[in-house]
Motif scaffolding. Structure first.
Motif, PDB file in Angstrom:
ATOM      1  N   GLN A 130       0.839  -1.192   0.000  1.00 53.08           N
ATOM      2  CA  GLN A 130       0.000   0.000   0.000  1.00 53.08           C
ATOM      3  C   GLN A 130       0.879   1.249   0.000  1.00 53.08           C
ATOM      4  N   THR A 131       0.403   2.279  -0.679  1.00 53.72           N
ATOM      5  CA  THR A 131       1.174   3.504  -0.824  1.00 53.72           C
ATOM      6  C   THR A 131       0.381   4.675  -0.270  1.00 53.72           C
ATOM      7  N   ILE A 132       1.035   5.465   0.565  1.00 49.54           N
ATOM      8  CA  ILE A 132       0.435   6.670   1.131  1.00 49.54           C
ATOM      9  C   ILE A 132       1.156   7.877   0.552  1.00 49.54           C
ATOM     10  N   GLY A 133       0.432   8.719  -0.142  1.00 50.22           N
ATOM     11  CA  GLY A 133       0.990   9.963  -0.649  1.00 50.22           C
ATOM     12  C   GLY A 133       0.782  11.074   0.367  1.00 50.22           C
ATOM     13  N   VAL A 134       1.841  11.850   0.647  1.00 49.94           N
ATOM     14  CA  VAL A 134       1.783  12.892   1.677  1.00 49.94           C
ATOM     15  C   VAL A 134       1.978  14.253   1.033  1.00 49.94           C
ATOM     16  N   SER A 177      -3.229   5.227  -8.136  1.00 53.29           N
ATOM     17  CA  SER A 177      -1.897   4.721  -7.792  1.00 53.29           C
ATOM     18  C   SER A 177      -1.621   4.854  -6.299  1.00 53.29           C
ATOM     19  N   LEU A 178      -2.479   5.543  -5.583  1.00 50.54           N
ATOM     20  CA  LEU A 178      -2.355   5.693  -4.130  1.00 50.54           C
ATOM     21  C   LEU A 178      -3.442   4.888  -3.441  1.00 50.54           C
ATOM     22  N   ASP A 179      -3.152   4.460  -2.225  1.00 49.36           N
ATOM     23  CA  ASP A 179      -4.178   3.864  -1.373  1.00 49.36           C
ATOM     24  C   ASP A 179      -4.712   4.895  -0.387  1.00 49.36           C
ATOM     25  N   VAL A 180      -3.815   5.767   0.073  1.00 53.57           N
ATOM     26  CA  VAL A 180      -4.187   6.819   1.024  1.00 53.57           C
ATOM     27  C   VAL A 180      -3.504   8.115   0.585  1.00 53.57           C
ATOM     28  N   LEU A 205     -14.835   7.076  -5.040  1.00 48.87           N
ATOM     29  CA  LEU A 205     -14.483   5.864  -5.777  1.00 48.87           C
ATOM     30  C   LEU A 205     -13.797   4.822  -4.903  1.00 48.87           C
ATOM     31  N   GLY A 206     -13.501   5.176  -3.645  1.00 50.48           N
ATOM     32  CA  GLY A 206     -12.891   4.214  -2.727  1.00 50.48           C
ATOM     33  C   GLY A 206     -11.597   4.672  -2.101  1.00 50.48           C
ATOM     34  N   GLY A 207     -11.191   5.915  -2.315  1.00 52.26           N
ATOM     35  CA  GLY A 207      -9.958   6.420  -1.734  1.00 52.26           C
ATOM     36  C   GLY A 207     -10.122   6.823  -0.279  1.00 52.26           C
ATOM     37  N   VAL A 208      -8.995   6.879   0.434  1.00 54.18           N
ATOM     38  CA  VAL A 208      -8.970   7.306   1.837  1.00 54.18           C
ATOM     39  C   VAL A 208      -8.097   8.556   1.926  1.00 54.18           C
ATOM     40  N   VAL A 209      -8.657   9.632   2.448  1.00 53.25           N
ATOM     41  CA  VAL A 209      -7.925  10.884   2.636  1.00 53.25           C
ATOM     42  C   VAL A 209      -7.822  11.173   4.127  1.00 53.25           C
TER      43      VAL A 209
END
Length: 743
Positions: A130-134, A177-180, A205-209
């Motif tokens: 899983q990838t978290i973009g910050v 391309s991100l999970d969070v 669409l299913g993303g987590v912010v």
């Protein structure tokens, strides 16, 4: 004189050889991707190609090819036209599934059939786990969210990647391309409105912010007020130990207070939106003492679980972005009857082995043997013309297309769509296909081993197929969003062994068939017209094995078609309650521009939230929650995913109660079924650390002692043992839970 001719020849040859080099020096290629190339295997990617001309005009094509040189005119290429004046530049975009881009690809600029510039496409390898973009001014914000694979339940690592605001895409699908996506309150460059709208749509669409803000860090907080309103101007501070007690009851919290954005809100507030979640963090995550607290990682693991983010992330199913089930079904164009190879072999074999020899013998006997050189080939030509004249109308009478789509309704304003289509032209070697503006699509051809991108596109709404062999079908696959198509109004709940309630069709379509699907079970509703309302009252069985609805049908093309339709219905689904409607009404997400006969097969579905009973509890019935295999010993064998053969040994299952958003009150496993009676059954009680025996032939019902039995991961361990030498059939133990919804 001879020397003059030789000199002229050498000069001309040198000029000819110098043309490609001159043309190559005239063109520059630059390749870029959103978010600096951050991609995942199960997503699509946008490849941006910037073409610059130096001293001459350019009029040709930009092509993606698996070969560095376009020597073979039939090689598989994806092309876009380019026209540039000297000194100008332009950027073209190619949108493709990432799994296609893992091969070696070349970006080529061609002009007049000549390659004038070629560059190898070099992409970073897709991220695992899983990838978290910050997005935050400080580079180390949210660093504590990074988790090693060994620390996660699914053995998937979590990596944290810094993303600057200018790197954020302006379309929601690129965020897949991100999970969070974690956003801090400190930002040098603001996120613009287009990017913000893409983020909000991605949540649905299913993303987590994760949105963090401290005092007076309004930033994006108020711009997300349509999802989660947090009033500004009410800053303050809260006691850390008091605020963290619900998450870290067994760990000593740092002393003192921490400043918060709004003192009337808890430290963590979550709000679902569509299939995703917005998690508001009521303090600046870069502030001490929490930023470097030794238990900060554990705190966030508990927060993600309790606020529902982990459930969303773990419920995400892997999707083949090529949508192969859709492509395979779309090949079965109705009323197009492809002749079987057997008939071709019979016709030509009969001619070669029977007709031609008999004709020769007859001509020889009548003394006209030399006529065989004209009659036998002539009959072959007539046979070919006859087969074509009589066979073509039997195969297909006109241009045709077959589009297969799945539309997942998120709310009355937004739906996610996946589609694939097959096009067949009868009398032309080229045609255009118009793609709906909100759909991203790629033209495909089927190679020896898999599908490959091939065709001409303008990068947005047009797919073009040219120079096609006679009666050669071509395909395209795509995805995107649909807006304002309406939604189903569904109000259902579970009472004992029945699901009851009502459904109203407020969508734009009418359905020939409709179902309520509960996990592995499907309850028919019948036809459902636009605006029609129906009552629902169906049995929810204590399901031990999934039903094969096609097992009684004879093996036939129709059975194969139904199996393929079932693959589309089940594509990426499971573990939920949803309403499904099947319609053959036109939904032209991709439309052939030539006059043609178009066919459609569409699955429209919507996730349904079960409502509480009169006592306020929500029942999650059998087959809805996952059961994982945890441990096996002794003599065992797997028949399929739902049935085991167990001799002398044991099998331990893990019942995933952690996948609900319920405060659990009751759990029931129907162990009184005859399939389970031959086994010794035990459940693990976490509080005592011991296995507890279940009386043979009785149901396992846990209510008051349920929390003592659940593991730290909120799952129940159930062990089946067989002391006898002979193998016995053991179905997977489906179970039912009951509780109060948390959010």
């Amino acid at each position: 004189m001879r020397r003059s001719w030789m000199l002229a020849f050498v000069v001309a040859w040198a000029c000819f050889l110098g043309q490609p080099a001159s043309a190559e020096n005239n063109v520059d290629i630059e390749i870029n991707m959103p978010m600096s190339g951050l991609i995942k295997y199960e997503s699509w990617a946008r490849v941006g190609v910037t073409i610059s001309s130096q001293e001459k005009d350019v009029a040709g094509f930009v092509e993606l090819s698996r070969k560095p040189l376009a020597k073979n005119q039939r090689q598989t290429n994806l092309r876009q036209p380019v026209k540039l004046e000297k000194g100008k530049s332009t950027t073209l975009f190619f949108d493709l599934p990432v799994q296609l881009l893992l091969d070696d690809w070349y970006v080529q600029v061609t002009q007049n059939g000549q390659v004038i510039k070629s560059e190898k496409l070099r992409l970073p390898y897709p991220k695992d786990g899983q990838t978290i973009g910050v997005v935050n001014e400080g580079g180390n914000a949210f660093h504590f969210l990074a988790v090693n694979a060994s620390q996660t339940k699914q053995n998937r690592s979590i990596s944290v990647q810094t993303v600057s605001p200018d790197m954020l895409p302006d379309q929601s699908w690129m965020l897949e391309s991100l999970d969070v996506l974690a956003i801090g309150g400190k930002q040098k460059t603001p996120i613009n409105d287009t990017q913000l709208n893409a983020i909000k749509e991605w949540i649905k669409l299913g993303g987590v912010v994760i949105l963090s803000a401290g005092p007076e860090q309004d930033g994006l907080v108020q711009r997300f007020a349509d999802i989660l309103p947090i009033p500004p101007g009410n800053k303050g501070s809260v006691n850390i130990a008091e605020a963290l007690r619900v998450y870290m009851d067994d760990k000593p919290a740092p002393p003192g207070n921490i400043p918060v954005y709004n003192k009337d809100f808890p430290l963590f507030v979550a709000k679902p939106s569509g299939k995703g979640l917005l998690l508001f963090v009521n303090y600046d995550v870069t502030l001490e003492p929490l930023a470097s607290w030794q238990h900060n990682l554990l705190l966030w693991q508990n927060v993600m679980v309790q606020q529902g983010a982990t459930t969303i992330l773990e419920n995400k199913r892997y999707l083949d972005q090529m949508s192969r089930p859709f492509l395979e079904l779309s090949k079965k164009i109705p009323d197009v009857q492809t002749p079987t190879p057997v008939w071709m072999v019979v016709l030509w074999g009969g001619y070669v082995l029977l007709v031609a020899p008999l004709a020769y013998i007859v001509l020889k006997r009548i003394g006209r043997r030399e006529w065989a050189w004209g009659i036998i080939p002539g009959v072959a030509v007539l046979l070919t013309i006859g087969i074509f004249a009589f066979g073509k109308p039997l195969v297909v009478k006109t241009n045709a297309s077959y589009t297969v789509s799945e539309i997942n309704i998120l709310d009355e304003h937004l739906a996610r769509a996946r589609t694939a289509a097959t096009f067949l032209s009868v009398d032309k070697d080229g045609y255009d296909v118009i793609v709906e503006p909100s759909i991203v699509a790629v033209p495909l051809t089927q190679g020896r081993r898999d599908y490959e991108p091939e065709g001409l596109t303008d990068g947005s709404r047009l797919l073009s197929y040219r120079n096609l062999p006679y009666l050669t079908p071509k395909q395209a696959t795509g995805f995107g969003v649909l807006r304002e198509i309406g939604a189903f109004d569904v109000n259902v709940h579970v009472e004992e062994n029945r699901i009851v309630g009502q459904v109203k069709n407020n969508t734009l379509y009418s359905y020939e068939q409709a179902y309520i699907e509960v996990g592995l079970q499907r309850i028919p509703i019948g036809a459902l017209k636009k605006g029609e309302e129906k009552q629902i009252d169906g049995v929810v069985e204590a399901l031990f094995m999934p039903r094969d609805q096609l097992q009684e049908e004879a093996d036939s093309p129709e059975k194969r078609r139904k199996e393929m339709q079932e693959n589309v219905i089940e594509y990426g689904q499971g573990g939920q309650v949803r309403l499904i409607g099947i319609t053959t009404d036109p939904i032209p997400l991709m439309k052939m521009q030539e006059p043609h006969q178009s066919y459609y097969w569409n699955v429209v579905n919507q996730t349904v939230q079960l409502q509480p009973q009169e006592n306020g509890n929500v029942v999650m019935p059998y087959g809805l929650l996952n059961v994982d295999l945890l441990e096996t010993t002794g003599d065992y064998d797997s028949i399929n995913g739902y049935l085991w053969q167990l001799g002398k040994g044991s099998i331990t299952f893990e019942l995933r109660t952690d996948m609900t958003n319920l405060d659990l009150k009751r759990l029931l496993v129907p162990l009184d079924h005859s399939s389970y009676r031959p086994f010794r059954v035990e459940y693990f009680q976490q509080k005592s650390g011991k296995w507890r025996l279940v009386d043979r032939g009785t149901k396992l019902v846990l209510d008051r002692e349920l929390q003592d039995a659940l593991t730290v991961n909120h799952t129940l361990l159930l062990r089946f043992s067989n002391d006898g030498p002979s193998r016995l059939s053991l179905p997977v133990p489906f179970f039912q839970v009951e509780g109060v919804r948390k959010w």
